[in-house]
Motif scaffolding. Structure first.
Motif, PDB file in Angstrom:
ATOM      1  N   LEU A  71       0.827  -1.211   0.000  1.00 56.75           N
ATOM      2  CA  LEU A  71       0.000   0.000   0.000  1.00 56.75           C
ATOM      3  C   LEU A  71       0.855   1.252   0.000  1.00 56.75           C
ATOM      4  CD1 LEU A  71      -2.853  -0.955   2.508  1.00 56.75           C
ATOM      5  CD2 LEU A  71      -3.055  -0.634   0.028  1.00 56.75           C
ATOM      6  N   PHE A  72       1.958   1.223   0.732  1.00 55.53           N
ATOM      7  CA  PHE A  72       2.844   2.380   0.752  1.00 55.53           C
ATOM      8  C   PHE A  72       3.382   2.668  -0.651  1.00 55.53           C
ATOM      9  CE2 PHE A  72       7.166   4.070   0.905  1.00 55.53           C
ATOM     10  CZ  PHE A  72       6.942   5.272   1.568  1.00 55.53           C
ATOM     11  N   ILE A  73       3.839   1.628  -1.330  1.00 52.84           N
ATOM     12  CA  ILE A  73       4.357   1.807  -2.687  1.00 52.84           C
ATOM     13  C   ILE A  73       3.266   2.335  -3.608  1.00 52.84           C
ATOM     14  CG2 ILE A  73       5.261   0.581  -4.708  1.00 52.84           C
ATOM     15  CD1 ILE A  73       6.671  -1.309  -2.751  1.00 52.84           C
ATOM     16  N   PHE A  74       2.033   1.806  -3.464  1.00 52.47           N
ATOM     17  CA  PHE A  74       0.913   2.255  -4.306  1.00 52.47           C
ATOM     18  C   PHE A  74       0.618   3.738  -4.073  1.00 52.47           C
ATOM     19  CE2 PHE A  74      -3.655   3.164  -4.497  1.00 52.47           C
ATOM     20  CZ  PHE A  74      -3.876   2.968  -5.859  1.00 52.47           C
ATOM     21  N   PHE A  75       0.500   4.136  -2.793  1.00 55.24           N
ATOM     22  CA  PHE A  75       0.191   5.534  -2.493  1.00 55.24           C
ATOM     23  C   PHE A  75       1.319   6.455  -2.924  1.00 55.24           C
ATOM     24  CE2 PHE A  75      -2.967   3.920   0.654  1.00 55.24           C
ATOM     25  CZ  PHE A  75      -4.048   4.638   0.207  1.00 55.24           C
ATOM     26  N   PHE A  76       2.555   6.005  -2.733  1.00 51.85           N
ATOM     27  CA  PHE A  76       3.689   6.826  -3.137  1.00 51.85           C
ATOM     28  C   PHE A  76       3.671   7.067  -4.647  1.00 51.85           C
ATOM     29  CE2 PHE A  76       8.055   7.328  -4.624  1.00 51.85           C
ATOM     30  CZ  PHE A  76       8.497   8.367  -3.813  1.00 51.85           C
ATOM     31  N   GLN A  77       3.461   6.017  -5.420  1.00 50.73           N
ATOM     32  CA  GLN A  77       3.412   6.146  -6.879  1.00 50.73           C
ATOM     33  C   GLN A  77       2.231   7.014  -7.310  1.00 50.73           C
ATOM     34  OE1 GLN A  77       3.287   2.020  -8.115  1.00 50.73           O
ATOM     35  NE2 GLN A  77       5.514   1.964  -8.455  1.00 50.73           N
ATOM     36  N   GLN A  78       1.071   6.790  -6.653  1.00 52.49           N
ATOM     37  CA  GLN A  78      -0.123   7.552  -7.034  1.00 52.49           C
ATOM     38  C   GLN A  78       0.062   9.045  -6.738  1.00 52.49           C
ATOM     39  OE1 GLN A  78      -2.930   6.120  -8.567  1.00 52.49           O
ATOM     40  NE2 GLN A  78      -3.307   8.281  -8.975  1.00 52.49           N
ATOM     41  N   ASN A  79       0.613   9.346  -5.565  1.00 45.27           N
ATOM     42  CA  ASN A  79       0.835  10.747  -5.211  1.00 45.27           C
ATOM     43  C   ASN A  79       1.859  11.398  -6.134  1.00 45.27           C
ATOM     44  OD1 ASN A  79      -0.995  10.680  -3.128  1.00 45.27           O
ATOM     45  ND2 ASN A  79       0.529  10.287  -1.545  1.00 45.27           N
ATOM     46  N   TYR A  80       2.875  10.621  -6.505  1.00 48.79           N
ATOM     47  CA  TYR A  80       3.890  11.146  -7.426  1.00 48.79           C
ATOM     48  C   TYR A  80       3.260  11.455  -8.783  1.00 48.79           C
ATOM     49  CZ  TYR A  80       7.988  11.301 -10.454  1.00 48.79           C
ATOM     50  OH  TYR A  80       8.930  11.682 -11.371  1.00 48.79           O
ATOM     51  N   GLN A  81       2.429  10.523  -9.276  1.00 45.45           N
ATOM     52  CA  GLN A  81       1.761  10.748 -10.561  1.00 45.45           C
ATOM     53  C   GLN A  81       0.807  11.936 -10.497  1.00 45.45           C
ATOM     54  OE1 GLN A  81      -0.104   7.007 -11.523  1.00 45.45           O
ATOM     55  NE2 GLN A  81       1.842   5.976 -11.922  1.00 45.45           N
ATOM     56  N   ASP A  82       0.065  12.033  -9.375  1.00 45.63           N
ATOM     57  CA  ASP A  82      -0.857  13.166  -9.207  1.00 45.63           C
ATOM     58  C   ASP A  82      -0.098  14.484  -9.175  1.00 45.63           C
ATOM     59  OD1 ASP A  82      -2.979  11.454  -9.163  1.00 45.63           O
ATOM     60  OD2 ASP A  82      -3.277  11.519  -6.984  1.00 45.63           O
ATOM     61  N   GLN A  83       1.045  14.478  -8.496  1.00 44.38           N
ATOM     62  CA  GLN A  83       1.839  15.698  -8.411  1.00 44.38           C
ATOM     63  C   GLN A  83       2.388  16.093  -9.772  1.00 44.38           C
ATOM     64  OE1 GLN A  83       1.968  17.531  -5.737  1.00 44.38           O
ATOM     65  NE2 GLN A  83       3.269  19.101  -6.657  1.00 44.38           N
ATOM     66  N   ARG A  84       2.854  15.106 -10.534  1.00 42.54           N
ATOM     67  CA  ARG A  84       3.351  15.387 -11.881  1.00 42.54           C
ATOM     68  C   ARG A  84       2.237  15.919 -12.775  1.00 42.54           C
ATOM     69  NH1 ARG A  84       8.046  13.156 -13.859  1.00 42.54           N
ATOM     70  NH2 ARG A  84       7.454  14.365 -15.704  1.00 42.54           N
ATOM     71  N   LYS A  85       1.060  15.305 -12.658  1.00 47.49           N
ATOM     72  CA  LYS A  85      -0.088  15.766 -13.445  1.00 47.49           C
ATOM     73  C   LYS A  85      -0.470  17.184 -13.060  1.00 47.49           C
ATOM     74  CE  LYS A  85      -4.922  14.669 -14.510  1.00 47.49           C
ATOM     75  NZ  LYS A  85      -6.061  13.762 -14.226  1.00 47.49           N
ATOM     76  N   ARG A  86      -0.447  17.463 -11.748  1.00 43.69           N
ATOM     77  CA  ARG A  86      -0.780  18.805 -11.260  1.00 43.69           C
ATOM     78  C   ARG A  86       0.217  19.827 -11.788  1.00 43.69           C
ATOM     79  NH1 ARG A  86       0.408  22.170  -6.994  1.00 43.69           N
ATOM     80  NH2 ARG A  86      -1.361  23.218  -6.000  1.00 43.69           N
ATOM     81  N   GLU A  87       1.507  19.491 -11.755  1.00 44.57           N
ATOM     82  CA  GLU A  87       2.535  20.403 -12.254  1.00 44.57           C
ATOM     83  C   GLU A  87       2.361  20.656 -13.749  1.00 44.57           C
ATOM     84  OE1 GLU A  87       4.997  22.102 -10.704  1.00 44.57           O
ATOM     85  OE2 GLU A  87       4.072  21.495  -8.821  1.00 44.57           O
ATOM     86  N   THR A  88       2.035  19.588 -14.490  1.00 46.38           N
ATOM     87  CA  THR A  88       1.841  19.735 -15.937  1.00 46.38           C
ATOM     88  C   THR A  88       0.644  20.633 -16.236  1.00 46.38           C
ATOM     89  OG1 THR A  88       2.778  17.536 -16.328  1.00 46.38           O
ATOM     90  CG2 THR A  88       1.422  18.477 -18.076  1.00 46.38           C
ATOM     91  N   GLU A  89      -0.458  20.410 -15.505  1.00 46.41           N
ATOM     92  CA  GLU A  89      -1.652  21.240 -15.702  1.00 46.41           C
ATOM     93  C   GLU A  89      -1.373  22.687 -15.340  1.00 46.41           C
ATOM     94  OE1 GLU A  89      -5.243  19.966 -13.904  1.00 46.41           O
ATOM     95  OE2 GLU A  89      -5.256  18.002 -14.878  1.00 46.41           O
ATOM     96  N   LEU A  90      -0.639  22.878 -14.264  1.00 40.60           N
ATOM     97  CA  LEU A  90      -0.336  24.236 -13.822  1.00 40.60           C
ATOM     98  C   LEU A  90       0.515  24.970 -14.856  1.00 40.60           C
ATOM     99  CD1 LEU A  90      -0.788  26.218 -11.565  1.00 40.60           C
ATOM    100  CD2 LEU A  90       1.191  25.279 -10.373  1.00 40.60           C
ATOM    101  N   GLN A  91       1.487  24.275 -15.416  1.00 35.66           N
ATOM    102  CA  GLN A  91       2.317  24.878 -16.465  1.00 35.66           C
ATOM    103  C   GLN A  91       1.471  25.220 -17.692  1.00 35.66           C
ATOM    104  OE1 GLN A  91       5.195  25.989 -16.331  1.00 35.66           O
ATOM    105  NE2 GLN A  91       6.476  24.839 -14.934  1.00 35.66           N
ATOM    106  N   LEU A  92       0.539  24.336 -18.032  1.00 35.50           N
ATOM    107  CA  LEU A  92      -0.326  24.579 -19.181  1.00 35.50           C
ATOM    108  C   LEU A  92      -1.232  25.780 -18.946  1.00 35.50           C
ATOM    109  CD1 LEU A  92      -1.347  23.662 -21.949  1.00 35.50           C
ATOM    110  CD2 LEU A  92      -2.931  22.114 -20.780  1.00 35.50           C
TER     111      LEU A  92
END
Length: 313
Positions: A71-92
């Motif tokens: 679960l830790f690995i899953f949440f870590f990966q999910q949060n990382y992906q969400d953060q990357r998506k958020r950064e990409t959207e913010l840049q756009l």
């Protein structure tokens, strides 16, 4: 699922699973020590029972720790992906905002022609608030000259071009709409609605002015007292909507420049009185916001320069 909201509780769950699992493993070690003791003392019946408990505790501990780590690995990966998506959207969003500001600044240049009419004889204040400048007080030949200038502005200014100032389009399809301060978001949408209203009404006002003039020349129409009264009313309607258009357009552009100047942190901003507080007149808003906007940079110039406002001589 909103992982950004759930992650806090999720990590508590993960920690709990790992702690319980570790506790069970420790308990299995304690039981194992008892097993060894019973083996040394040849207590067979207790040895088998304790071995059973030891195996149960150790297996459960390993399973719970495994679940916790997974679960830790899953949440870590999910949060990382969400953060990357958020950064990409913010840049756009920032890129779209920059383009919107550049195009909006070009459109706002049109407002100079309205400024020349509205601020003739002093800053424009609507008749309801006691305005007395030339835009309000003109009659007779002076009114005729004013009408001629209005008709020239009608041909020169494409009011529908102000649609480019629709900032909410850049935000509404991204996470920004959920994180932006609600009062700030409401003000953006309200200003856009009033710009839409003003541009729509101006088209109708121009038509009504042409109808009031009729087939006569401006001078002949003004010489007729009944027609002059109708023309005067249509001129006041045009000035009211033109003033609304320039107030909201400049405020929307100034706000957009302010947000852009803050970079990624703009989503943490709240309303500031220098921009957001309602003013009795366009000039009052200009006077209040000028110092604030002059301190903000967009490209090579400050945000106030983008507004293309020059006070009447």
């Amino acid at each position: 699922m909103d992982f950004s909201t759930f992650s806090g509780r999720g990590y508590f769950l993960i920690g709990g699973l790992i702690l319980v699992g570790a506790g069970l493993l420790i308990l299995s070690l304690i039981v194992n020590a008892r097993v060894a003791h019973n083996v040394r003392h040849d207590i067979r019946h207790r040895e088998k029972l304790l071995e059973y408990y030891r195996n149960i505790f150790s297996q459960l501990g390993v399973i719970l720790i495994g679940i916790g780590v997974s679960l830790f690995i899953f949440f870590f990966q999910q949060n990382y992906q969400d953060q990357r998506k958020r950064e990409t959207e913010l840049q756009l969003v920032l890129a779209k905002l920059a383009a919107r500001i550049a195009r909006g600044a070009a459109v706002v240049e049109y407002l100079g022609e309205f400024d020349a009419l509205l601020d003739d004889g002093g800053p424009y204040i609507s008749p309801e608030l006691g305005g007395t400048n030339a835009a309000i007080s003109a009659h007779g030949a002076e009114l005729g000259k004013q009408v001629a200038e209005i008709l020239l502005v009608e041909r020169d200014v494409e009011v529908q071009a102000f649609e480019i100032l629709n900032l909410s389009r850049d935000f509404e399809a991204s996470f920004v709409v959920n994180e932006l301060d609600p009062a700030l978001w409401f003000n953006i949408v309200r200003d856009e609605s009033e710009i839409k209203y003003a541009t729509t009404q101006l088209v109708l006002d121009y038509k009504d002015l042409q109808d009031a003039i009729g087939g006569d020349s401006i001078a002949v129409a003004i010489a007729n007292p009944e027609k002059e009264a109708k023309i005067k009313q249509e001129v006041l309607d045009i000035f009211y909507d033109a003033d609304l258009l320039r107030q909201r357009s400049r405020r929307l552009l100034g706000r957009a420049c302010w947000l852009f100047s803050k970079g990624r942190s703009f989503i943490n901003l709240g309303p500031v009185n220098e921009i957001e507080a309602d003013a009795r007149s366009h000039q009052e808003w200009i006077d209040r916001s000028k110092r604030f906007l002059t301190q903000l940079k967009s490209g090579s110039g400050d945000c106030f320069k983008l507004l293309q406002f020059s006070p009447a001589p």
